[in-house]
Scaffold this active site. Sequence first.
Site, PDB file in Angstrom:
ATOM      1  CB  CYS A   1      -0.935  -0.004   1.213  1.00 51.29           C
ATOM      2  SG  CYS A   1      -2.183  -1.295   1.119  1.00 51.29           S
TER       3      CYS A   1
HETATM    4  N1  LIG Z   1      -2.695  -5.935   1.861  1.00 53.95           N
HETATM    5  C1  LIG Z   1      -3.163  -4.845   2.440  1.00 53.95           C
HETATM    6  O1  LIG Z   1      -2.803  -4.529   3.569  1.00 53.95           O
HETATM    7  C2  LIG Z   1      -4.175  -3.960   1.753  1.00 53.95           C
HETATM    8  C3  LIG Z   1      -4.896  -3.048   2.528  1.00 53.95           C
HETATM    9  C4  LIG Z   1      -5.826  -2.231   1.912  1.00 53.95           C
HETATM   10  C5  LIG Z   1      -6.002  -2.297   0.532  1.00 53.95           C
HETATM   11  N2  LIG Z   1      -5.271  -3.162  -0.218  1.00 53.95           N
HETATM   12  C6  LIG Z   1      -5.519  -3.201  -1.655  1.00 53.95           C
HETATM   13  O2  LIG Z   1      -6.334  -4.334  -1.938  1.00 53.95           O
HETATM   14  C7  LIG Z   1      -5.983  -4.892  -3.210  1.00 53.95           C
HETATM   15  C8  LIG Z   1      -5.618  -6.362  -3.032  1.00 53.95           C
HETATM   16  O3  LIG Z   1      -4.470  -6.449  -2.195  1.00 53.95           O
HETATM   17  P1  LIG Z   1      -4.046  -7.791  -1.472  1.00 53.95           P
HETATM   18  O4  LIG Z   1      -2.988  -7.412  -0.502  1.00 53.95           O
HETATM   19  O5  LIG Z   1      -5.256  -8.519  -0.997  1.00 53.95           O
HETATM   20  O6  LIG Z   1      -3.393  -8.584  -2.696  1.00 53.95           O
HETATM   21  P2  LIG Z   1      -3.011 -10.153  -2.714  1.00 53.95           P
HETATM   22  O7  LIG Z   1      -1.932 -10.282  -3.727  1.00 53.95           O
HETATM   23  O8  LIG Z   1      -2.798 -10.656  -1.341  1.00 53.95           O
HETATM   24  O9  LIG Z   1      -4.341 -10.835  -3.259  1.00 53.95           O
HETATM   25  C9  LIG Z   1      -4.833 -10.660  -4.537  1.00 53.95           C
HETATM   26  C10 LIG Z   1      -5.384 -11.980  -5.038  1.00 53.95           C
HETATM   27  O10 LIG Z   1      -5.986 -11.758  -6.305  1.00 53.95           O
HETATM   28  C11 LIG Z   1      -5.739 -12.899  -7.110  1.00 53.95           C
HETATM   29  N3  LIG Z   1      -5.957 -12.489  -8.502  1.00 53.95           N
HETATM   30  C12 LIG Z   1      -5.185 -11.750  -9.308  1.00 53.95           C
HETATM   31  N4  LIG Z   1      -5.782 -11.550 -10.477  1.00 53.95           N
HETATM   32  C13 LIG Z   1      -6.974 -12.178 -10.444  1.00 53.95           C
HETATM   33  C14 LIG Z   1      -8.041 -12.348 -11.334  1.00 53.95           C
HETATM   34  N5  LIG Z   1      -8.038 -11.772 -12.541  1.00 53.95           N
HETATM   35  N6  LIG Z   1      -9.097 -13.074 -10.946  1.00 53.95           N
HETATM   36  C15 LIG Z   1      -9.120 -13.643  -9.723  1.00 53.95           C
HETATM   37  N7  LIG Z   1      -8.145 -13.526  -8.809  1.00 53.95           N
HETATM   38  C16 LIG Z   1      -7.083 -12.797  -9.168  1.00 53.95           C
HETATM   39  C17 LIG Z   1      -4.328 -13.299  -6.764  1.00 53.95           C
HETATM   40  O11 LIG Z   1      -4.083 -14.646  -7.098  1.00 53.95           O
HETATM   41  C18 LIG Z   1      -4.313 -13.045  -5.258  1.00 53.95           C
HETATM   42  O12 LIG Z   1      -4.687 -14.206  -4.524  1.00 53.95           O
HETATM   43  C19 LIG Z   1      -4.845  -4.029  -3.746  1.00 53.95           C
HETATM   44  O13 LIG Z   1      -5.386  -3.031  -4.566  1.00 53.95           O
HETATM   45  C20 LIG Z   1      -4.278  -3.388  -2.500  1.00 53.95           C
HETATM   46  O14 LIG Z   1      -3.661  -2.148  -2.758  1.00 53.95           O
HETATM   47  C21 LIG Z   1      -4.376  -4.017   0.371  1.00 53.95           C
END
Ligand SMILES: NC(=O)c1ccc[n+]([C@@H]2O[C@H](COP(=O)([O-])OP(=O)(O)OC[C@H]3O[C@@H](n4cnc5c(N)ncnc54)[C@H](O)[C@@H]3O)[C@@H](O)[C@H]2O)c1
Length: 430
Positions: free
Chosen positions: A269
């Site tokens: 983030c």
């Molecule tokens: N990790 C954090 O602390 C956090 C906090 C707030 C917001 N975010 C935001 O949330 C979003 C997700 O982050 P995250 O940390 O959960 O990512 P992550 O990488 O942990 O999870 C994303 C998942 O999406 C899957 N994926 C990718 N493309 C796909 C598709 N086309 N169809 C289905 N699945 C698919 C991946 O395999 C993965 O399991 C990002 O935009 C991030 O900036 C993250």
Amino acid sequence: MLIEKLKSKRAHLGVVGLGYVGLPLAVEFANAGFRVTGFDLSEEKTRAVGEGRSYVRDVTEESLRRAIEGGRLVATSDFSTLAETDCVNICVPTPLRKTRDPDVSYIVAAVEEIAKHLHPGMLIILESTTYPGTTDELILPMLEATGYKVGQDFFLAFSPERVDPGNAVHTTKNIPKVVGGVTSACTEAATTLYRGCLETVVPVSSTRVAEMVKLLENTFRSVNIGLVNELALMCDSMGIDVWEVIDAASTKPFGFMPFYPGPGLGGHCIPIDPFYLSWKARQVGFEARFIELAGLINSFMPQHVVTKITRALNDEGKSVKGSRILIMGVAYKADIEDVRESPALDIIERLLELGGEVSYHDPLIPDITSEGIPLRSRGASPQDLAASDIVVIITPHRSFDMEAVTAHAPLVLDTRNALKGNHASHIRRL
Ligand SMILES: NC(=O)c1ccc[n+]([C@@H]2O[C@H](COP(=O)([O-])OP(=O)(O)OC[C@H]3O[C@@H](n4cnc5c(N)ncnc54)[C@H](O)[C@@H]3O)[C@@H](O)[C@H]2O)c1
């Protein structure tokens, strides 16, 4: 019809992307009584969910099992099931390209799948952090190309995910949820969904406002961390203890909020999201100067840590080359198993380049690869500590025995004030 289904929890929910954000959300929805299908490209993840094995620390196996019992939560890589869902929350990654431009390809791929199965009455909510305009400039045309009309045939909203991994107090359930729809009917539908399972919902007037809220929050952190990192660099040159300064400033009961310096930004983030905003600002002819400056200072911190290590070893008549350097903690923050963008990786790479004999201890990260060299987490017993030339505290997990570090390491660099109050001569600080 959709509103009734959401209120009565008869709506079938879909969550696309079962990572740090999507899995806790899917479990929360299921445990609130909804039927939920989680979609992920990774069959390893969908299998783990099906077997009740949690790979996200904030999701306990007990809550995951509760969710999968009776089939309330299932996970699949087969996107055709999207046709059966009433709502879909998109929680896919939004990284930066090497050029620091937004990489929205994961969002596009997810929306392409959803568009194939779009049907009347469906609600789509984007939760991934992204630049203002993504929902109505990028996603809306893709969905309306099906011939369906937003606000009438289907509903589209943005709701930023604010989860803080490892935070047991502020969780998916109780962190207020900001929601902005493309139309007021879209906002109403998304608000109704979240009110059914989260404690507080905060509707705003548009998707762009909701998108900007998340970027303000993360830019606020990045800029304040940049400011305090610059202050730490200044204090280091002036021989002033920056931690003592911050602690004393924090006694002011108003108008001050403490931020702490460190070895650099990490995670998916804070090092990334502000650049989504500066990229979008450039499209409208605006230079986001605070963001760029904070980025420069924050990305300099790993180099500063390496300079401090070099100086500390030099004081002992040693060079980085050939010195045994033990890094404590490589996750990007304490008590989580996420190494994405962690400054420890940058620091280890620089030390290896200089010829250091680098090893690390992190019970939450069993292995990493740096400079093409695979490294495995090793122990931090009194003997391991004593056998090092320097121990560098990067990410102090709660499980670390800091007293042992102080007692047995011949030289310590503490980049996080983990040994607070200890000014022994073998302990150096950022
Ligand atoms: N990790 C954090 O602390 C956090 C906090 C707030 C917001 N975010 C935001 O949330 C979003 C997700 O982050 P995250 O940390 O959960 O990512 P992550 O990488 O942990 O999870 C994303 C998942 O999406 C899957 N994926 C990718 N493309 C796909 C598709 N086309 N169809 C289905 N699945 C698919 C991946 O395999 C993965 O399991 C990002 O935009 C991030 O900036 C993250």
